[in-house]
Design a protein around this motif. Structure first.
Motif, PDB file in Angstrom:
ATOM      1  N   LEU A  31      -8.409  15.188 -10.105  1.00 25.48           N
ATOM      2  CA  LEU A  31      -9.633  14.466 -10.460  1.00 25.48           C
ATOM      3  C   LEU A  31      -9.347  13.324 -11.428  1.00 25.48           C
ATOM      4  CD1 LEU A  31     -12.175  17.415 -10.890  1.00 25.48           C
ATOM      5  CD2 LEU A  31     -12.122  15.706  -9.059  1.00 25.48           C
ATOM      6  N   LEU A  32      -8.473  13.576 -12.417  1.00 29.05           N
ATOM      7  CA  LEU A  32      -8.122  12.533 -13.377  1.00 29.05           C
ATOM      8  C   LEU A  32      -7.489  11.339 -12.679  1.00 29.05           C
ATOM      9  CD1 LEU A  32      -7.582  11.440 -16.256  1.00 29.05           C
ATOM     10  CD2 LEU A  32      -5.446  12.737 -16.229  1.00 29.05           C
ATOM     11  N   LEU A  33      -6.545  11.607 -11.807  1.00 30.16           N
ATOM     12  CA  LEU A  33      -5.853  10.515 -11.129  1.00 30.16           C
ATOM     13  C   LEU A  33      -6.796   9.757 -10.202  1.00 30.16           C
ATOM     14  CD1 LEU A  33      -3.131   9.213 -11.051  1.00 30.16           C
ATOM     15  CD2 LEU A  33      -2.425  10.820  -9.283  1.00 30.16           C
ATOM     16  N   THR A  34      -7.687  10.475  -9.531  1.00 35.33           N
ATOM     17  CA  THR A  34      -8.655   9.802  -8.668  1.00 35.33           C
ATOM     18  C   THR A  34      -9.592   8.931  -9.492  1.00 35.33           C
ATOM     19  OG1 THR A  34      -8.560  11.654  -7.109  1.00 35.33           O
ATOM     20  CG2 THR A  34     -10.433  10.160  -6.921  1.00 35.33           C
ATOM     21  N   GLY A  35     -10.036   9.445 -10.635  1.00 33.88           N
ATOM     22  CA  GLY A  35     -10.898   8.653 -11.505  1.00 33.88           C
ATOM     23  C   GLY A  35     -10.213   7.412 -12.029  1.00 33.88           C
ATOM     24  N   THR A  40      -4.746   9.423  -0.604  1.00 37.89           N
ATOM     25  CA  THR A  40      -3.507   9.672   0.149  1.00 37.89           C
ATOM     26  C   THR A  40      -2.375  10.028  -0.807  1.00 37.89           C
ATOM     27  OG1 THR A  40      -4.192   8.096   1.852  1.00 37.89           O
ATOM     28  CG2 THR A  40      -1.866   8.706   1.791  1.00 37.89           C
ATOM     29  N   GLY A  41      -2.263   9.245  -1.896  1.00 38.57           N
ATOM     30  CA  GLY A  41      -1.234   9.550  -2.889  1.00 38.57           C
ATOM     31  C   GLY A  41      -1.457  10.900  -3.538  1.00 38.57           C
ATOM     32  N   VAL A  42      -2.707  11.250  -3.834  1.00 43.74           N
ATOM     33  CA  VAL A  42      -3.016  12.549  -4.438  1.00 43.74           C
ATOM     34  C   VAL A  42      -2.629  13.682  -3.497  1.00 43.74           C
ATOM     35  CG1 VAL A  42      -4.917  14.066  -5.123  1.00 43.74           C
ATOM     36  CG2 VAL A  42      -4.804  11.738  -6.011  1.00 43.74           C
ATOM     37  N   ALA A  91       0.831  -1.207   0.000  1.00 44.41           N
ATOM     38  CA  ALA A  91       0.000   0.000   0.000  1.00 44.41           C
ATOM     39  C   ALA A  91       0.863   1.254   0.000  1.00 44.41           C
ATOM     40  CB  ALA A  91      -0.927   0.000   1.203  1.00 44.41           C
ATOM     41  N   ALA A  92       1.957   1.248   0.787  1.00 46.53           N
ATOM     42  CA  ALA A  92       2.846   2.405   0.820  1.00 46.53           C
ATOM     43  C   ALA A  92       3.489   2.633  -0.546  1.00 46.53           C
ATOM     44  CB  ALA A  92       3.922   2.202   1.888  1.00 46.53           C
ATOM     45  N   LEU A  93       3.846   1.549  -1.218  1.00 48.48           N
ATOM     46  CA  LEU A  93       4.433   1.685  -2.552  1.00 48.48           C
ATOM     47  C   LEU A  93       3.430   2.271  -3.539  1.00 48.48           C
ATOM     48  CD1 LEU A  93       6.457  -1.653  -2.820  1.00 48.48           C
ATOM     49  CD2 LEU A  93       7.396   0.658  -2.707  1.00 48.48           C
ATOM     50  N   VAL A  94       2.171   1.861  -3.417  1.00 51.89           N
ATOM     51  CA  VAL A  94       1.150   2.414  -4.312  1.00 51.89           C
ATOM     52  C   VAL A  94       0.949   3.901  -4.049  1.00 51.89           C
ATOM     53  CG1 VAL A  94      -1.315   2.396  -4.797  1.00 51.89           C
ATOM     54  CG2 VAL A  94      -0.051   0.268  -4.766  1.00 51.89           C
ATOM     55  N   SER A 110       1.557   9.414  -5.945  1.00 49.98           N
ATOM     56  CA  SER A 110       2.058  10.772  -5.706  1.00 49.98           C
ATOM     57  C   SER A 110       3.072  11.188  -6.771  1.00 49.98           C
ATOM     58  CB  SER A 110       2.694  10.866  -4.313  1.00 49.98           C
ATOM     59  OG  SER A 110       3.779   9.966  -4.186  1.00 49.98           O
ATOM     60  N   LEU A 111       3.959  10.267  -7.153  1.00 47.23           N
ATOM     61  CA  LEU A 111       4.929  10.586  -8.206  1.00 47.23           C
ATOM     62  C   LEU A 111       4.227  10.794  -9.548  1.00 47.23           C
ATOM     63  CD1 LEU A 111       7.820   8.109  -7.326  1.00 47.23           C
ATOM     64  CD2 LEU A 111       7.792  10.581  -6.986  1.00 47.23           C
TER      65      LEU A 111
END
Length: 806
Positions: free
Chosen positions: A777-781, A741-743, A420-423, A428-429
């Motif tokens: 929004l794109l990344l969340t989608g 979290t990543g976003v 999960a931490a890697l994801v 984020s990257l």
């Protein structure tokens, strides 16, 4: 050594039994390693490889700034250069030069060469010497004694077949015979692209002390040992303040300052930030790729937990197990590195081709031994980077749990947290790259939307240079212009044709000027005006909109009163009441006459689409002649390439010794002007898309792994009455939490890093909220989409089968 060989054999057998895993891991890493190697090759060739000059860190360029006129890095006059040579204390040597073009005749067909015309101190200042023959002498800086030429190594090889007997050979350049006296070492060509070096022999008019404003020379200097750039600048300011009082006063009024730039900054300063940024971006892609492979290895380690526990029970220590897993990851990375090297071979050439002539030192960009060693180092580093944590995790074997019948894993919760931490790191990257790509794309689109002031579609352009030997006066030049334009206008496919001294987007000459009947107030300074010399059909060929008055006409000939057309910005600044037409203006300089403003046209972006519009004036080429000409021909069909052969034939018909060079559609020049921003947007978009895909696959894999680990739990929930929708929301919620979290982490990183992009953007702020919000929004989608498939599978769990599984 034997243990290493055993580990390698075991790693090979283990990986051979998992072709799907190996294929995905190798391809993922190969893309990251290959992209890094390609960008590194460009960075090394452009930024990290020193030029082939002695102590290049001592070389500096000198130029002038006149802030009151808005002029930056203006060339130097011959008089100023001689003052530097005589009185400056900071330099070991100085040289003056100017780039030019010459035509070689007397061969099967005329050939155009790029040359630099330089003082005899030029090679000495650079710190190089000919490998064949000799350098220029001071006596050859005299008109009549300057009929010699030096060849660069590239010209010697390409055009003279590396002929060792080339010394003493006579070349007919621009109608004058010159003797080859030397050949330069390989790689020595300054400015870049230079093929021949000619001695600078100033004319009597250029040597007149009153011609201080005739700035046409670039100045290169070598600092004395221990002298800094700041000290050299202070020395030149001192020298400037010691000029004649009236000159000092004029310079102060003009806001004069001296610019001293290192050779490195002069050559690569325009692309340095962009290349470092791209290398950083492709490094992020590699990190995302490493995270993806680490996730795959963690999942593989869970599947192999029983095997690891058995090996531990048979006496394998933790260090031995870690070494074995690291060996497997390094083998994967080396295979990926080999494939990445093949991708880099193609990618390096593709990068250079996309940038074109806008990339300095492009000839030095290649996938050489240092680049291969860099690829090997990156491969080994990534093998350890993505393999260490999974290796440590897998080596923590719990024999009793692993050997228990039906056990799924050891340390499943700990492994799940790591994955999960890697994801989160991947997301984020990816967001950072997406934000960068979004800003660059918006910047490029904003630039594309800039109104250039002319219509580039359907126009064929080319360049000509009239040798002074063949065309020594205005009469002969005018006769050539009339003959060529008459023939071009007579072609059935030509709508209009014109000539200019500088084609669009190629800059322009700046000069101060006077307006008849308007005296400057004390301390009042006017912006300099860009001036170009054009024929009557030039502005028509470009379809420049006429705002007031008329365009230049055939009647504005060499014997007629001077006429000038100005742009809208010039009219608004100096005639804000809209009455510019009919007034007269005169450029400063010898042989300049009062010219009547006969028309006002729309602003043309002469210095580039991203440069501010300046006041501009268009004079009649017959009245302000130039030996260097740009040709613009508009095709009736809209296809400029259909005119190429006909236009070249008409030029040969007028003068068979005069080549038409740099022939291409005007749209190509427009594309070249936006090339660097297009490349940044394209590469950042590709890098971001790759990172987004890897992050989505990583998130999907983590959710699928979690579903597999929670099969019994989900079965119990459904047996107790949980609906499939509840299970779907539960699993999607897990994916949403990871992605959000990543976003959040990515937005914080992006806000910090976007400040570095400010100077590279046009028409968009570095913290543009629409870009940040849209990317989030794109990344969340995408994250929700990546979680959907494993979530759907979770809803299809059969409670009876799930309860029997343990």
């Amino acid at each position: 050594m034997e243990r290493l060989l055993n580990d390698l054999r075991y790693a090979w057998r283990s990986l051979r039994n998992a072709p799907g895993f190996v294929g995905v891991a190798v391809l993922t890493l190969a893309l990251g390693i290959g992209a890094n190697s390609a960008v590194f090759s460009v960075v090394k060739g452009v930024l990290l490889t020193p030029p082939p000059f002695a102590r290049p860190e001592q070389l500096v360029h000198l130029s002038n700034n006149f802030d009151a006129f808005g002029l930056k890095e203006v060339s130097t006059s011959l008089q100023e250069y001689r003052e530097y040579v005589t009185h400056a204390r900071a330099f070991a040597s100085l040289a003056a030069f100017r780039p030019d073009d010459v035509t070689l005749t007397g061969t099967e067909s005329p050939r155009r060469f790029r040359v630099v015309i330089a003082t005899a101190s030029f090679l000495t200042t650079l710190g190089v010497a000919p490998v064949l023959g000799r350098d220029f002498t001071a006596e050859e800086e005299t008109p009549g004694r300057d009929k010699v030429v030096l060849l660069t190594d590239a010209a010697w090889r390409t055009h003279f077949a590396k002929d060792p007997e080339v010394l003493g050979r006579t070349l007919r350049l621009d109608g004058e015979s010159r003797t080859v006296v030397g050949v330069l070492p390989p790689g020595v060509a300054y400015p870049e692209g230079t093929e021949l070096v000619l001695p600078f022999a100033p004319t009597p008019a250029q040597q007149e002390a009153s011609r201080r404003g005739n700035r046409f020379l670039s100045v290169l200097a070598r600092l004395k040992p221990g002298v800094t750039v700041d000290a050299a600048r202070a020395d030149l300011v001192r020298l400037g303040n010691e000029r004649e009082p009236d000159v000092v006063s004029q310079y102060r009024e003009a806001g004069w300052s001296i610019s001293v730039k290192t050779l490195e900054e002069q050559v690569v300063g325009g692309v340095r930030e962009t290349l470092w940024l791209l290398w950083g971006a492709v490094g992020f892609v590699l990190l995302v790729a490493c995270s993806s492979v680490a996730n795959l290895l963690l999942a593989r380690a869970v599947a192999r937990s029983r095997e690891v526990s058995i090996r531990a029970a048979l006496g394998a220590g933790r260090g031995r197990l870690v070494a074995q897993f690291l060996t497997e990851s390094v083998v994967l990375s080396l295979v990926a590195g080999a494939l990445g090297l093949l991708l880099a071979l193609w990618g390096t050439d593709a990068l250079v081709a996309m940038v074109g002539e806008g990339l300095p030192r492009a000839h030095g960009v290649r996938l050489d031994v240092p680049s291969v060693l860099f690829t090997l180092a990156v491969s080994l580093f990534t093998g350890v980077l993505f393999g260490l944590v999974p290796a440590l995790q897998a080596s923590r074997a719990d024999l009793h749990v692993a050997m228990r019948e039906g056990s799924r894993s050891t340390g499943g919760h700990r492994t799940g947290r790591l994955r999960a931490a890697l994801v989160v790191a991947q997301v984020s990257l990816a967001l950072v790259l997406l934000v960068g790509a979004g800003l660059f794309v918006k910047s490029f689109l904003a630039l594309q939307g800039v109104e250039a002031g002319f219509r580039s579609e359907g126009v064929l352009t080319g360049q000509l240079a009239l040798p002074t030997v063949t065309y020594p006066d205005r009469a002969r030049q005018s006769a050539f212009l009339r003959a060529l334009l008459s023939r071009l206008q007579g072609l059935p496919g030509v709508e209009s044709a014109g000539l200019t001294n500088v084609l669009p987007l190629g800059g322009a000459m700046d000069n101060s000027f006077d307006i008849e009947g308007r005296a400057r107030q004390p301390g009042e300074l006017w912006k300099a005006v860009e001036f170009r010399a054009v024929t009557q059909g030039y502005l028509r060929a470009l379809r420049v909109p006429l705002r007031q008055g008329r365009l230049l006409e055939d009647a504005d000939g060499p014997d007629a009163p001077w006429a000038v057309v100005i742009n809208r910005t010039c009219a608004n600044i100096f005639w804000p009441n809209g009455d510019a037409v009919g007034h007269r203006m005169k450029l400063h300089g010898q042989d300049m006459q009062w010219a009547t403003v006969v028309g006002v046209v729309e602003d043309l972006r002469e210095w580039g689409l991203d440069a501010p519009v300046r006041p501009a004036a268009y004079y009649a080429l017959s009245q302000l002649p130039s030996g260097y000409l740009g040709l613009a021909v508009r095709a009736k069909s809209g296809d400029p390439e259909s005119l190429r052969a006909q236009v070249e034939a008409e030029v040969r018909a007028v003068d068979g010794d005069l080549p038409l060079f740099d022939v291409r559609p005007l749209t190509h020049r427009m594309d070249e002007a936006t090339g660097p921003r297009r490349l940044s947007a394209l590469l950042m978009g590709l890098f971001a898309a790759g990172a987004l895909l890897l992050a989505a696959l990583g998130l999907s894999g983590v959710i699928a792994f979690s579903v597999a680990q929670r099969t019994r739990e989900l079965g119990i929930r459904m047996a107790l009455g949980a609906a499939r929708g509840d299970v779907l929301r539960l699993v999607l919620g897990q994916g949403l939490r990871l992605s959000l979290t990543g976003v959040a982490v990515g937005l914080v990183l992006s806000l910090g890093l976007s400040r570095l992009l400010g100077s590279l953007l046009y028409g968009v702020s570095a913290d543009d909220p629409w870009t940040f919000g849209g990317v989030a929004l794109l990344l969340t989608g995408v994250a929700l989409g990546a979680s959907w498939l494993p979530a759907r599978r979770a809803t299809r769990v059969d409670p009876i089968i799930a309860l029997r599984a343990d």
